[in-house]
Motif scaffolding. Structure first.
Motif, short mmCIF file in Angstrom:
data_model
loop_
_atom_site.label_atom_id
_atom_site.label_comp_id
_atom_site.label_asym_id
_atom_site.label_seq_id
_atom_site.Cartn_x
_atom_site.Cartn_y
_atom_site.Cartn_z
N ALA A 1 0.83 -1.21 0.00
CA ALA A 1 0.00 0.00 0.00
C ALA A 1 0.86 1.26 0.00
CB ALA A 1 -0.92 -0.01 1.22
N LEU A 2 1.93 1.25 0.79
CA LEU A 2 2.83 2.40 0.85
C LEU A 2 3.52 2.62 -0.49
CD1 LEU A 2 3.99 4.44 2.98
CD2 LEU A 2 5.98 2.95 3.09
N PHE A 3 3.94 1.53 -1.13
CA PHE A 3 4.60 1.64 -2.43
C PHE A 3 3.67 2.25 -3.48
CE2 PHE A 3 5.23 -0.23 -6.65
CZ PHE A 3 6.51 0.22 -6.93
N PHE A 4 2.45 1.74 -3.56
CA PHE A 4 1.52 2.25 -4.57
C PHE A 4 1.10 3.69 -4.28
CE2 PHE A 4 0.76 -2.27 -5.68
CZ PHE A 4 0.97 -2.17 -7.05
N LEU A 5 0.99 4.05 -3.01
CA LEU A 5 0.65 5.43 -2.68
C LEU A 5 1.74 6.39 -3.12
CD1 LEU A 5 -1.08 7.60 -1.27
CD2 LEU A 5 0.09 7.01 0.86
N TYR A 6 2.99 6.04 -2.79
CA TYR A 6 4.10 6.97 -3.07
C TYR A 6 4.61 6.92 -4.50
CZ TYR A 6 4.62 9.17 1.41
OH TYR A 6 4.40 9.96 2.51
N THR A 7 4.07 6.04 -5.30
CA THR A 7 4.40 6.04 -6.74
C THR A 7 3.17 6.35 -7.59
OG1 THR A 7 4.03 3.63 -6.85
CG2 THR A 7 6.29 4.40 -6.46
N SER A 8 2.06 6.68 -6.94
CA SER A 8 0.84 6.99 -7.69
C SER A 8 0.99 8.31 -8.43
CB SER A 8 -0.36 7.05 -6.76
OG SER A 8 -0.24 8.13 -5.85
N ARG A 9 0.29 8.42 -9.53
CA ARG A 9 0.42 9.60 -10.40
C ARG A 9 0.00 10.88 -9.68
NH1 ARG A 9 -2.59 10.42 -16.28
NH2 ARG A 9 -1.78 12.52 -16.70
N TRP A 10 -1.15 10.83 -8.97
CA TRP A 10 -1.64 12.03 -8.31
C TRP A 10 -0.64 12.52 -7.27
CZ3 TRP A 10 -2.54 13.30 -3.25
CH2 TRP A 10 -3.25 14.48 -3.01
N PHE A 11 -0.17 11.60 -6.45
CA PHE A 11 0.73 11.99 -5.36
C PHE A 11 2.07 12.48 -5.91
CE2 PHE A 11 2.41 10.57 -0.96
CZ PHE A 11 2.24 11.85 -0.50
N LEU A 12 2.57 11.83 -6.95
CA LEU A 12 3.83 12.26 -7.54
C LEU A 12 3.71 13.63 -8.20
CD1 LEU A 12 5.47 9.09 -9.16
CD2 LEU A 12 6.39 10.54 -7.34
N THR A 13 2.56 13.89 -8.80
CA THR A 13 2.35 15.18 -9.47
C THR A 13 2.29 16.32 -8.48
OG1 THR A 13 1.16 14.11 -11.28
CG2 THR A 13 0.83 16.47 -11.01
N TYR A 14 1.60 16.11 -7.37
CA TYR A 14 1.43 17.18 -6.39
C TYR A 14 2.63 17.33 -5.45
CZ TYR A 14 -3.32 18.76 -7.28
OH TYR A 14 -4.42 19.34 -7.82
N SER A 15 3.40 16.28 -5.27
CA SER A 15 4.49 16.34 -4.29
C SER A 15 5.49 17.46 -4.56
CB SER A 15 5.21 14.99 -4.22
OG SER A 15 4.39 14.03 -3.61
N PRO A 16 6.01 17.63 -5.79
CA PRO A 16 6.97 18.70 -6.02
C PRO A 16 6.32 19.96 -6.60
CG PRO A 16 7.03 17.22 -7.88
CD PRO A 16 5.93 16.74 -6.97
N ASP A 17 5.01 20.06 -6.56
CA ASP A 17 4.32 21.13 -7.27
C ASP A 17 4.20 22.41 -6.47
OD1 ASP A 17 2.97 21.92 -9.68
OD2 ASP A 17 1.10 21.90 -8.55
N GLY A 18 4.43 22.32 -5.17
CA GLY A 18 4.29 23.50 -4.33
C GLY A 18 2.85 23.83 -3.97
N HIS A 19 1.91 22.96 -4.32
CA HIS A 19 0.50 23.22 -4.03
C HIS A 19 0.17 22.76 -2.61
CE1 HIS A 19 -3.87 23.21 -4.35
NE2 HIS A 19 -3.73 23.98 -5.41
N PRO A 20 -0.60 23.56 -1.87
CA PRO A 20 -0.93 23.20 -0.48
C PRO A 20 -1.67 21.88 -0.33
CG PRO A 20 -1.43 25.51 -0.89
CD PRO A 20 -1.11 24.89 -2.23
N ALA A 21 -2.25 21.36 -1.40
CA ALA A 21 -2.97 20.09 -1.30
C ALA A 21 -2.08 18.96 -0.81
CB ALA A 21 -3.57 19.72 -2.66
N ILE A 22 -0.77 19.11 -0.98
CA ILE A 22 0.14 18.06 -0.56
C ILE A 22 0.13 17.88 0.95
CG2 ILE A 22 2.21 19.49 -0.26
CD1 ILE A 22 1.93 15.96 -1.81
N GLY A 23 -0.30 18.93 1.67
CA GLY A 23 -0.36 18.82 3.12
C GLY A 23 -1.46 17.92 3.62
N VAL A 24 -2.42 17.58 2.75
CA VAL A 24 -3.54 16.74 3.17
C VAL A 24 -3.04 15.37 3.63
CG1 VAL A 24 -5.63 15.57 2.38
CG2 VAL A 24 -5.19 17.94 1.71
N ILE A 25 -2.12 14.79 2.87
CA ILE A 25 -1.64 13.44 3.21
C ILE A 25 -0.89 13.44 4.54
CG2 ILE A 25 0.59 13.58 2.02
CD1 ILE A 25 -1.80 10.59 1.91
N LEU A 26 -0.19 14.54 4.83
CA LEU A 26 0.51 14.63 6.11
C LEU A 26 -0.49 14.75 7.26
CD1 LEU A 26 3.02 14.96 7.87
CD2 LEU A 26 2.99 17.40 7.32
N ILE A 27 -1.51 15.56 7.08
CA ILE A 27 -2.53 15.73 8.12
C ILE A 27 -3.26 14.42 8.38
CG2 ILE A 27 -4.70 16.90 8.68
CD1 ILE A 27 -3.65 19.31 7.10
#
Length: 201
Positions: A154-180
């Motif tokens: 589950a961790l592997f698929f989450l951290y290699t998923s397209r949505w997560f990879l796209t938003y991770s280096p994008d600087g968009h605040p939506a990336i904070g959702v996964i941390l919360i």
């Protein structure tokens, strides 16, 4: 469901959040009846660190080329952060009427840029770091809800998923959702498991 410009959506959205919380709480309340043994296997830690290193590499690879630039959200965010850092601008409630309505993200990014050079690549690196910082919390949550192989997959698929990879280096605040999500649910799980009041706080 909650929309910023439509006030009547707030109670309905809050109701759904409340129902989700109650269902999740009731689910994990029977902790001992469904949780797999938490004894780590000898290959669990090597696999975890391989996923961790892969996640880091995927988020910094060609960071100077992708994303190619700022969108309106990230540009406005960077502009306000510079005002916070250099013009003693201290916004809070007014941020909810802006393109990015997350005051915590403004101040966290301003603190980040206080210690690193102000540039596009470090701006993107901030959100990439947030996504990596969430990884141990997410794995803690997965691991305590299932066995090691399922949690690692589950961790592997989450951290290699397209949505997560796209938003991770994008600087968009939506990336904070996964941390919360990872942070709050990990503490909730710990609180229910151990009956420790401090974890609810």
């Amino acid at each position: 469901l909650i929309q910023r410009d439509i006030p009547w959506t707030l109670p309905f959205g809050t109701l759904l959040y409340g129902i989700a919380f109650i269902l999740f709480y009731r689910f994990i309340k029977n902790y001992s009846s469904f949780i797999a043994p938490n004894r780590p296997t000898r290959w669990e830690y090597p696999c975890f660190w391989m996923i961790f290193l892969l996640a880091c590499w995927l988020r910094v690879y060609r960071l100077d080329q992708f994303p190619a630039g700022f969108t309106a959200d990230e540009g406005f965010l960077g502009f306000c952060v510079q005002k916070i850092a250099h013009e003693h601008f201290r916004p809070f409630f007014e941020t909810f009427d802006w393109l990015v309505g997350q005051p915590d993200f403004y101040y966290a990014l301003a603190a980040w840029l206080h210690f690193v050079p102000t540039s596009q690549i470090y701006f993107f690196l901030f959100s990439a770091t947030i996504s990596i910082f969430a990884l141990p919390f997410i794995y803690f949550l997965f691991r305590h809800l299932t066995d090691a192989p399922t949690a690692l997959i589950a961790l592997f698929f989450l951290y290699t998923s397209r949505w997560f990879l796209t938003y991770s280096p994008d600087g968009h605040p939506a990336i904070g959702v996964i941390l919360i999500i990872g942070f709050t649910l990990s503490f909730l799980l710990q609180a229910v498991k151990s009956d420790q009041t401090w974890a609810f706080v």
